[in-house]
Structure formats: C-alpha cells, structure tokens
Design a protein around this motif. Structure first.
Motif, PDB file in Angstrom:
ATOM      1  N   LEU A  57      -5.654 -16.453  -9.127  1.00 11.47           N
ATOM      2  CA  LEU A  57      -5.308 -16.545  -7.682  1.00 11.47           C
ATOM      3  C   LEU A  57      -6.333 -16.338  -6.881  1.00 11.47           C
ATOM      4  CD1 LEU A  57      -2.787 -13.622  -8.316  1.00 11.47           C
ATOM      5  CD2 LEU A  57      -2.262 -16.081  -7.894  1.00 11.47           C
ATOM      6  N   ASP A  58      -7.647 -16.760  -7.441  1.00 15.23           N
ATOM      7  CA  ASP A  58      -8.962 -17.221  -6.409  1.00 15.23           C
ATOM      8  C   ASP A  58      -8.647 -17.846  -5.380  1.00 15.23           C
ATOM      9  OD1 ASP A  58     -11.461 -16.362  -5.771  1.00 15.23           O
ATOM     10  OD2 ASP A  58     -12.119 -18.204  -6.820  1.00 15.23           O
ATOM     11  N   GLY A  59      -8.724 -17.772  -4.119  1.00 16.47           N
ATOM     12  CA  GLY A  59      -8.418 -18.494  -2.944  1.00 16.47           C
ATOM     13  C   GLY A  59      -7.137 -18.321  -2.488  1.00 16.47           C
ATOM     14  N   ALA A  60      -6.201 -17.406  -3.157  1.00 17.16           N
ATOM     15  CA  ALA A  60      -4.715 -17.243  -2.679  1.00 17.16           C
ATOM     16  C   ALA A  60      -4.834 -16.986  -1.046  1.00 17.16           C
ATOM     17  CB  ALA A  60      -4.246 -16.386  -3.572  1.00 17.16           C
ATOM     18  N   GLU A  61      -3.658 -17.348  -0.566  1.00 17.05           N
ATOM     19  CA  GLU A  61      -3.412 -16.971   0.900  1.00 17.05           C
ATOM     20  C   GLU A  61      -2.259 -16.059   0.876  1.00 17.05           C
ATOM     21  OE1 GLU A  61      -3.932 -19.615   4.485  1.00 17.05           O
ATOM     22  OE2 GLU A  61      -1.693 -19.311   4.217  1.00 17.05           O
ATOM     23  N   VAL A  62      -2.600 -14.832   1.297  1.00 19.55           N
ATOM     24  CA  VAL A  62      -1.503 -13.688   1.541  1.00 19.55           C
ATOM     25  C   VAL A  62      -1.254 -13.339   2.824  1.00 19.55           C
ATOM     26  CG1 VAL A  62      -1.253 -11.357   0.713  1.00 19.55           C
ATOM     27  CG2 VAL A  62      -2.513 -12.885  -0.769  1.00 19.55           C
ATOM     28  N   SER A 110       8.095 -14.522  -1.309  1.00 18.21           N
ATOM     29  CA  SER A 110       7.848 -13.302  -1.053  1.00 18.21           C
ATOM     30  C   SER A 110       7.540 -12.426  -2.226  1.00 18.21           C
ATOM     31  CB  SER A 110       9.291 -12.615  -0.398  1.00 18.21           C
ATOM     32  OG  SER A 110       9.477 -12.683   0.876  1.00 18.21           O
ATOM     33  N   ARG A 111       6.684 -11.318  -2.305  1.00 19.56           N
ATOM     34  CA  ARG A 111       6.584 -10.502  -3.417  1.00 19.56           C
ATOM     35  C   ARG A 111       6.100  -9.327  -2.699  1.00 19.56           C
ATOM     36  NH1 ARG A 111       4.563 -12.398  -8.535  1.00 19.56           N
ATOM     37  NH2 ARG A 111       4.910 -10.329  -8.775  1.00 19.56           N
ATOM     38  N   LEU A 112       6.110  -8.307  -3.630  1.00 23.91           N
ATOM     39  CA  LEU A 112       5.694  -6.879  -3.544  1.00 23.91           C
ATOM     40  C   LEU A 112       4.529  -6.890  -3.986  1.00 23.91           C
ATOM     41  CD1 LEU A 112       8.876  -4.774  -4.580  1.00 23.91           C
ATOM     42  CD2 LEU A 112       8.320  -5.550  -2.233  1.00 23.91           C
ATOM     43  N   SER A 113       3.331  -6.483  -2.924  1.00 23.93           N
ATOM     44  CA  SER A 113       2.000  -6.690  -3.339  1.00 23.93           C
ATOM     45  C   SER A 113       1.669  -5.641  -4.320  1.00 23.93           C
ATOM     46  CB  SER A 113       1.014  -6.482  -2.095  1.00 23.93           C
ATOM     47  OG  SER A 113       1.098  -5.358  -1.491  1.00 23.93           O
ATOM     48  N   CYS A 114       2.396  -4.715  -4.542  1.00 19.44           N
ATOM     49  CA  CYS A 114       2.196  -3.895  -5.554  1.00 19.44           C
ATOM     50  C   CYS A 114       2.415  -4.194  -7.106  1.00 19.44           C
ATOM     51  CB  CYS A 114       2.801  -2.439  -5.407  1.00 19.44           C
ATOM     52  SG  CYS A 114       4.627  -2.469  -5.807  1.00 19.44           S
ATOM     53  N   GLN A 115       3.243  -5.282  -7.269  1.00 25.32           N
ATOM     54  CA  GLN A 115       3.793  -5.860  -8.397  1.00 25.32           C
ATOM     55  C   GLN A 115       2.808  -7.155  -8.656  1.00 25.32           C
ATOM     56  OE1 GLN A 115       5.869  -4.316 -10.575  1.00 25.32           O
ATOM     57  NE2 GLN A 115       5.007  -2.507  -9.048  1.00 25.32           N
ATOM     58  N   VAL A 116       1.829  -7.805  -7.904  1.00 24.79           N
ATOM     59  CA  VAL A 116       1.285  -8.833  -8.025  1.00 24.79           C
ATOM     60  C   VAL A 116      -0.088  -8.529  -8.850  1.00 24.79           C
ATOM     61  CG1 VAL A 116      -0.094 -10.825  -7.057  1.00 24.79           C
ATOM     62  CG2 VAL A 116       2.063 -10.097  -6.060  1.00 24.79           C
ATOM     63  N   GLU A 117      -0.419  -8.898 -10.012  1.00 26.34           N
ATOM     64  CA  GLU A 117      -1.546  -8.284 -10.942  1.00 26.34           C
ATOM     65  C   GLU A 117      -2.667  -9.353 -10.475  1.00 26.34           C
ATOM     66  OE1 GLU A 117       0.025  -8.819 -14.796  1.00 26.34           O
ATOM     67  OE2 GLU A 117       1.708  -7.032 -14.495  1.00 26.34           O
ATOM     68  N   ASN A 146       2.063 -13.645 -11.728  1.00 22.07           N
ATOM     69  CA  ASN A 146       2.630 -12.810 -12.847  1.00 22.07           C
ATOM     70  C   ASN A 146       4.411 -12.981 -12.230  1.00 22.07           C
ATOM     71  OD1 ASN A 146       1.930 -10.807 -11.072  1.00 22.07           O
ATOM     72  ND2 ASN A 146       3.228  -9.301 -12.312  1.00 22.07           N
ATOM     73  N   GLU A 147       5.257 -13.060 -13.188  1.00 23.84           N
ATOM     74  CA  GLU A 147       6.680 -13.049 -12.996  1.00 23.84           C
ATOM     75  C   GLU A 147       7.191 -11.875 -12.144  1.00 23.84           C
ATOM     76  OE1 GLU A 147       9.310 -14.697 -15.893  1.00 23.84           O
ATOM     77  OE2 GLU A 147       7.777 -15.979 -16.447  1.00 23.84           O
TER      78      GLU A 147
END
Length: 108
Positions: free
Chosen positions: A97-102, A85-92, A64-65
C-alpha cells in the motif's frame, strides 16, 4: 519498525503527500495520529463507520479483504459508499500500500 508513505485527501479536498503509516497501525490509527478528523467512535472495532474512507482503485485491490462486519456497515452507507469504500479501521498495513491515495469520506 517499517513504514510507508500515503497520500491523504481530506474532506475539504486538501491533498497531503508523504503521510507516514507505520507497520503496527491500522489505516485509521495512522490518520488519527496525523490529526485527520476521524471520529473512530467505536475505537476501531468495525461497528460505527465514522472512519469511512475511499482508497484508489489499485490500492483497494491490494488491501486486505473486507470481512462480513465491515461489509454490513458499508452496506448502510447508501449515499456515500463508492466501489472503493473501506472502513479505515479495518485496512491493515502492507508494504503493497506504499503510495496509496486515501480520501476521507464525507461525514454523514
């Protein structure tokens, strides 16, 4: 209830594949449920940046944006902000996002 699996790289560089992320959680909630050291001082309200993480390029594009509050906080992270970069609290959660690397960002 649906879930996806992501790969998480912690601050020491340890890589864990198959980390479950449930559809009712933010990325931050999934990380804290799995005992990753995310402070989440503000409780997930995009006001502290203690949940700063990096997404892989493909997942960053699918997430999400970024809203104005998140952008303002990320702008203050001069030394550790990356293009993904993202704030993980804002990533829905999203099936996309299956398979995403964080990667959990360094503490500041």
């Amino acid at each position: 209830m649906s879930s996806i699996n992501i790969t998480v790289i912690d601050r020491e560089g340890n890589r864990t594949e198959g980390v479950e992320w449930k559809d009712f959680e933010s990325l931050m909630e999934a990380l804290t449920r799995h005992k990753y050291p995310i402070l989440a001082t503000c409780g997930g309200n995009a006001s502290c940046s203690t949940c700063h993480s990096y997404l892989d390029q493909g997942s960053f594009a699918k997430a999400n944006e970024i809203n104005d509050e998140e952008e303002d906080l990320l702008d203050m992270l001069d030394d550790t902000r990356h293009d993904t970069s993202r704030l993980s609290c804002q990533v829905e959660w999203s099936e996309d996002l299956d398979g995403a690397e964080v990667t959990i960002a360094p503490e500041w």
